[in-house]
Scaffold this motif. Structure first.
Motif, PDB file in Angstrom:
ATOM      1  N   LEU A   4       0.889   4.053  -2.874  1.00 45.25           N
ATOM      2  CA  LEU A   4       0.653   5.468  -2.582  1.00 45.25           C
ATOM      3  C   LEU A   4       1.822   6.330  -3.041  1.00 45.25           C
ATOM      4  O   LEU A   4       1.629   7.459  -3.506  1.00 45.25           O
ATOM      5  N   VAL A   8       1.358   6.892  -6.652  1.00 42.74           N
ATOM      6  CA  VAL A   8       0.326   7.900  -6.887  1.00 42.74           C
ATOM      7  C   VAL A   8       0.888   9.295  -6.636  1.00 42.74           C
ATOM      8  O   VAL A   8       0.591  10.247  -7.369  1.00 42.74           O
ATOM      9  N   LEU A  24       0.828  -1.203   0.000  1.00 39.99           N
ATOM     10  CA  LEU A  24       0.000   0.000   0.000  1.00 39.99           C
ATOM     11  C   LEU A  24       0.866   1.259   0.000  1.00 39.99           C
ATOM     12  O   LEU A  24       0.565   2.230  -0.711  1.00 39.99           O
TER      13      LEU A  24
END
Length: 267
Positions: A40, A43, A36
């Motif tokens: 992230l 992103v 995760l």
């Protein structure tokens, strides 16, 4: 002189994935957190990449909306001094998600790969390629095919001459981004079904058995995602979803785990 006999799988049991890494529950959670965080980070990099172009991206996203407005009213409004900043920040966030989609899918694959067989791990390239391609195709389908007739249909509902649209930047962007993301995810259905069949969660026979239920569910989802209730826009969403479900059944038959033969069947 002693010899060590080769270890055989338990009688009647399926062979375990080659190179399988056995993790405890906490180790799984730590690995999930790691993936995760990496997703992230991707992103965030995507946000930085599109950060300098948020204003032209916003205006490009609003083109189908403005085209649906009367020529003298093709403007968007904002109701607070901070709204443009928040709108451009939202564009950067969603832009980062779209740019980083292949990286996010790679992190998902890295999380589930340890439990797969070697031949299944070889599907990483098709998984990433088609997963990314369908996500972008779904968003493009929404922007170029669905939105041009959808927004005029929405505005036509208030056909009274005493009603004048006053669309705000924030609410309009939220609707547009929600539609783009929704269509992108829906176009992932064949890849999702193929993967679930690959790991044995679903089977082609089960999917085919509940085909009628799937058609009803897909139509309801299409009605929720599409902003209008007219048959044309509903069909533009529902028909691809049903088609992708059928493609998923075909892929499930090809990639799905085969049932193990009963013990002693060959005796």
């Amino acid at each position: 002189m002693s010899s060590t006999a080769p270890q055989l799988p338990p009688a009647g049991g399926a062979p375990e994935p080659e190179g399988e890494v056995r993790l405890t529950f906490m180790e799984h959670l730590r690995d999930l957190r790691k993936r995760l965080m990496h997703a992230l980070l991707g992103v965030l990099v995507g946000m930085i990449a599109v950060g300098g172009f948020v204003e032209p991206i916003f205006h490009w996203l609003m083109n189908p909306v403005r085209a649906a407005l009367p020529p003298s009213q093709q403007v968007l409004h904002y109701t607070s001094s901070i709204e443009p900043l928040m709108v451009y920040l939202k564009v950067a966030v969603y832009g980062g998600v779209f740019v980083a989609a292949p990286w996010v899918l790679w992190q998902l694959w890295q999380f589930i790969a340890p439990g797969l067989y070697r031949k299944e791990k070889r599907l990483v390239v098709p998984f990433l390629f088609f997963g990314t391609l369908l996500f972008y195709v779904g968003a493009a389908f929404c922007y170029y095919i669905v939105m041009p007739p959808a927004f005029p249909a929405m505005l036509a509902i208030a056909g009274d001459a005493t009603l004048v649209p006053m669309l705000t930047m924030s609410s309009t962007l939220g609707l547009v981004l929600g539609m783009l993301l929704g269509f992108g995810v829906v176009f992932e259905v064949p890849v999702i079904i193929a993967f679930l069949a690959l790991i044995g969660v679903v089977s082609a026979d089960t999917l085919a058995k509940y085909r009628r239920v799937a058609i009803v569910v897909n139509t309801i989802i299409a009605a929720v995602i599409t902003p209008t209730g007219d048959p044309l826009n509903l069909a533009m969403m529902a028909v691809p979803m049903i088609l992708f479900y059928e493609i998923g059944i075909v892929l499930a038959r090809i990639l799905g785990k085969k049932k193990a033969a009963p013990a002693g069947a060959g005796a």
